[in-house]
Design an enzyme around this catalytic site. Sequence first.
Site, mmCIF file in Angstrom:
data_model
loop_
_atom_site.group_PDB
_atom_site.id
_atom_site.type_symbol
_atom_site.label_atom_id
_atom_site.label_comp_id
_atom_site.label_asym_id
_atom_site.label_seq_id
_atom_site.Cartn_x
_atom_site.Cartn_y
_atom_site.Cartn_z
ATOM 1 N N ASN A 293 -46.653 -42.031 48.956
ATOM 2 C CA ASN A 293 -45.929 -41.141 48.252
ATOM 3 C C ASN A 293 -46.918 -39.823 48.405
ATOM 4 O O ASN A 293 -47.684 -40.561 47.835
ATOM 5 C CB ASN A 293 -45.853 -41.493 46.386
ATOM 6 C CG ASN A 293 -45.851 -40.391 46.022
ATOM 7 O OD1 ASN A 293 -44.640 -39.720 45.893
ATOM 8 N ND2 ASN A 293 -46.026 -40.805 44.250
ATOM 9 N N TRP A 294 -46.911 -39.088 48.874
ATOM 10 C CA TRP A 294 -47.252 -37.774 49.879
ATOM 11 C C TRP A 294 -47.279 -36.983 48.325
ATOM 12 O O TRP A 294 -47.670 -36.149 48.650
ATOM 13 C CB TRP A 294 -47.082 -37.015 50.671
ATOM 14 C CG TRP A 294 -46.769 -37.880 51.879
ATOM 15 C CD1 TRP A 294 -47.737 -38.632 52.124
ATOM 16 C CD2 TRP A 294 -46.825 -37.169 53.219
ATOM 17 N NE1 TRP A 294 -47.856 -39.102 53.053
ATOM 18 C CE2 TRP A 294 -47.972 -38.183 53.287
ATOM 19 C CE3 TRP A 294 -46.744 -36.204 53.956
ATOM 20 C CZ2 TRP A 294 -47.684 -38.162 55.356
ATOM 21 C CZ3 TRP A 294 -46.622 -35.679 54.884
ATOM 22 C CH2 TRP A 294 -47.036 -36.682 56.068
ATOM 23 N N LYS A 295 -46.886 -36.963 46.821
ATOM 24 C CA LYS A 295 -46.762 -36.004 45.965
ATOM 25 C C LYS A 295 -47.087 -34.630 46.173
ATOM 26 O O LYS A 295 -46.249 -34.293 47.345
ATOM 27 C CB LYS A 295 -47.967 -36.665 45.167
ATOM 28 C CG LYS A 295 -48.317 -37.497 45.009
ATOM 29 C CD LYS A 295 -49.519 -37.738 43.695
ATOM 30 C CE LYS A 295 -49.329 -39.577 43.157
ATOM 31 N NZ LYS A 295 -50.254 -39.939 42.200
ATOM 32 N N HIS B 242 -41.940 -42.096 38.079
ATOM 33 C CA HIS B 242 -43.226 -41.716 38.320
ATOM 34 C C HIS B 242 -43.829 -41.714 37.216
ATOM 35 O O HIS B 242 -43.633 -40.825 36.377
ATOM 36 C CB HIS B 242 -43.419 -41.328 39.285
ATOM 37 C CG HIS B 242 -44.726 -41.720 39.417
ATOM 38 N ND1 HIS B 242 -46.068 -40.327 39.304
ATOM 39 C CD2 HIS B 242 -45.826 -42.112 40.933
ATOM 40 C CE1 HIS B 242 -47.465 -41.459 39.988
ATOM 41 N NE2 HIS B 242 -46.972 -42.041 40.497
ATOM 42 N N GLU C 15 -46.297 -39.627 36.750
ATOM 43 C CA GLU C 15 -47.067 -37.975 36.793
ATOM 44 C C GLU C 15 -45.566 -37.441 36.106
ATOM 45 O O GLU C 15 -45.431 -36.234 35.189
ATOM 46 C CB GLU C 15 -47.278 -37.631 38.091
ATOM 47 C CG GLU C 15 -48.765 -38.362 38.572
ATOM 48 C CD GLU C 15 -48.998 -37.932 39.885
ATOM 49 O OE1 GLU C 15 -47.852 -37.471 40.578
ATOM 50 O OE2 GLU C 15 -50.252 -38.862 40.191
ATOM 51 N N GLU D 170 -47.140 -49.578 38.330
ATOM 52 C CA GLU D 170 -47.874 -48.883 38.536
ATOM 53 C C GLU D 170 -49.150 -48.619 36.825
ATOM 54 O O GLU D 170 -48.597 -47.355 35.984
ATOM 55 C CB GLU D 170 -48.187 -46.860 38.587
ATOM 56 C CG GLU D 170 -46.924 -47.149 40.703
ATOM 57 C CD GLU D 170 -47.167 -46.158 41.346
ATOM 58 O OE1 GLU D 170 -47.473 -46.117 42.504
ATOM 59 O OE2 GLU D 170 -46.947 -44.708 40.902
ATOM 60 N N GLY E 246 -54.358 -42.666 41.031
ATOM 61 C CA GLY E 246 -55.809 -41.454 41.322
ATOM 62 C C GLY E 246 -56.844 -42.024 40.691
ATOM 63 O O GLY E 246 -57.616 -41.172 40.601
ATOM 64 N N SER F 185 -54.292 -46.265 42.957
ATOM 65 C CA SER F 185 -55.783 -46.198 43.564
ATOM 66 C C SER F 185 -56.027 -47.710 44.704
ATOM 67 O O SER F 185 -56.842 -48.375 45.133
ATOM 68 C CB SER F 185 -56.772 -46.523 42.436
ATOM 69 O OG SER F 185 -57.131 -45.329 42.048
ATOM 70 N N GLY G 142 -50.686 -43.690 46.811
ATOM 71 C CA GLY G 142 -51.064 -42.247 46.658
ATOM 72 C C GLY G 142 -51.465 -41.033 47.748
ATOM 73 O O GLY G 142 -51.728 -41.563 48.523
ATOM 74 N N GLY G 143 -52.501 -41.441 47.178
ATOM 75 C CA GLY G 143 -53.708 -40.183 48.115
ATOM 76 C C GLY G 143 -54.184 -40.913 49.476
ATOM 77 O O GLY G 143 -54.118 -40.338 50.572
HETATM 78 P P1 PGA Z 1 -52.904 -43.576 44.194
HETATM 79 O O1 PGA Z 1 -51.611 -42.674 43.404
HETATM 80 O O2 PGA Z 1 -53.094 -44.381 45.519
HETATM 81 O O3 PGA Z 1 -53.647 -41.800 44.232
HETATM 82 O O4 PGA Z 1 -53.708 -43.066 42.774
HETATM 83 C C1 PGA Z 1 -50.543 -43.818 43.481
HETATM 84 C C2 PGA Z 1 -48.916 -42.746 43.281
HETATM 85 O O5 PGA Z 1 -49.208 -41.573 42.002
HETATM 86 O O6 PGA Z 1 -47.798 -42.878 43.466
#
Ligand code: PGA
Length: 251
Positions: A10-12, A93, A95, A164, A170, A209, A230-231
Amino acid sequence: MTQRPYIVGNWKMNGMRAMLGEARAIDRAAERLIKAEVALAPPFTMIHAIRREAQLIGVGAQNCQPEDGLEHTGEISPAMVKDAGAGFVILGHCERRAHHHETDAMIKAKAEAALAVGLGVIVCVGETGEQRKAGQAEQAIAARLKGSLPGGDNAAEKLTVAYEPIWAVGSGRTPTPDEIGAVHRMIRSQLMETYGEGAAAVRILYGGSVNVENAAELLSADEVGGVLVGGASRSAESFLGIIAAAAERGS
Ligand code: PGA
């Protein structure tokens, strides 16, 4: 489970054309690491470009807006996402739930609209840190799931669920494999209740994470069918380490 582990990046809100090289490198590695199924969810603006460059990996979106007869400046419909080359969409998600006030009912409507045009959906659910501390994690997740899951006879066929924990996204912190296993077993039984036998094949991903160091351990937890990253999915180097750990597990 006999399915290949599903590894989704997930590149956000990250991804300029300069990042196409990362997608290409990930795609090339996917050819080698066939024991894992790999996908990227870049921003809308890069879906088409990545779909054209990448042969093997799945490409998806991070959101969509159901058509409801109103005009929606600035939004993108499931049909448009599909037309750009996406095969799936991530929905709910944390966020988007937190910063864009998405409710369970909105996520369910989005999921049903996405399935109606033939997209796969990844529905995300998770608990807050306070809920976990209070021993209410499973209850909170079960309620979110109940409200967010798409209805319909064939919904389970193109459905993936991602667990999640909000406090893990994050933050560099993760639940233990035992904690993840307990949540995933609960999600599986709720899916079976909702969809019947068809839910046996629904993949349940862990996200929050995930990195090269912890991927193998997290993937070993009970009922974990892959990871949502994510990251660590933004550079081919770190994402490939995770894909390699998954391919190892899939062999
Ligand atoms: P993260 O994000 O791996 O940076 O914790 C995961 C996500 O938001 O899907």
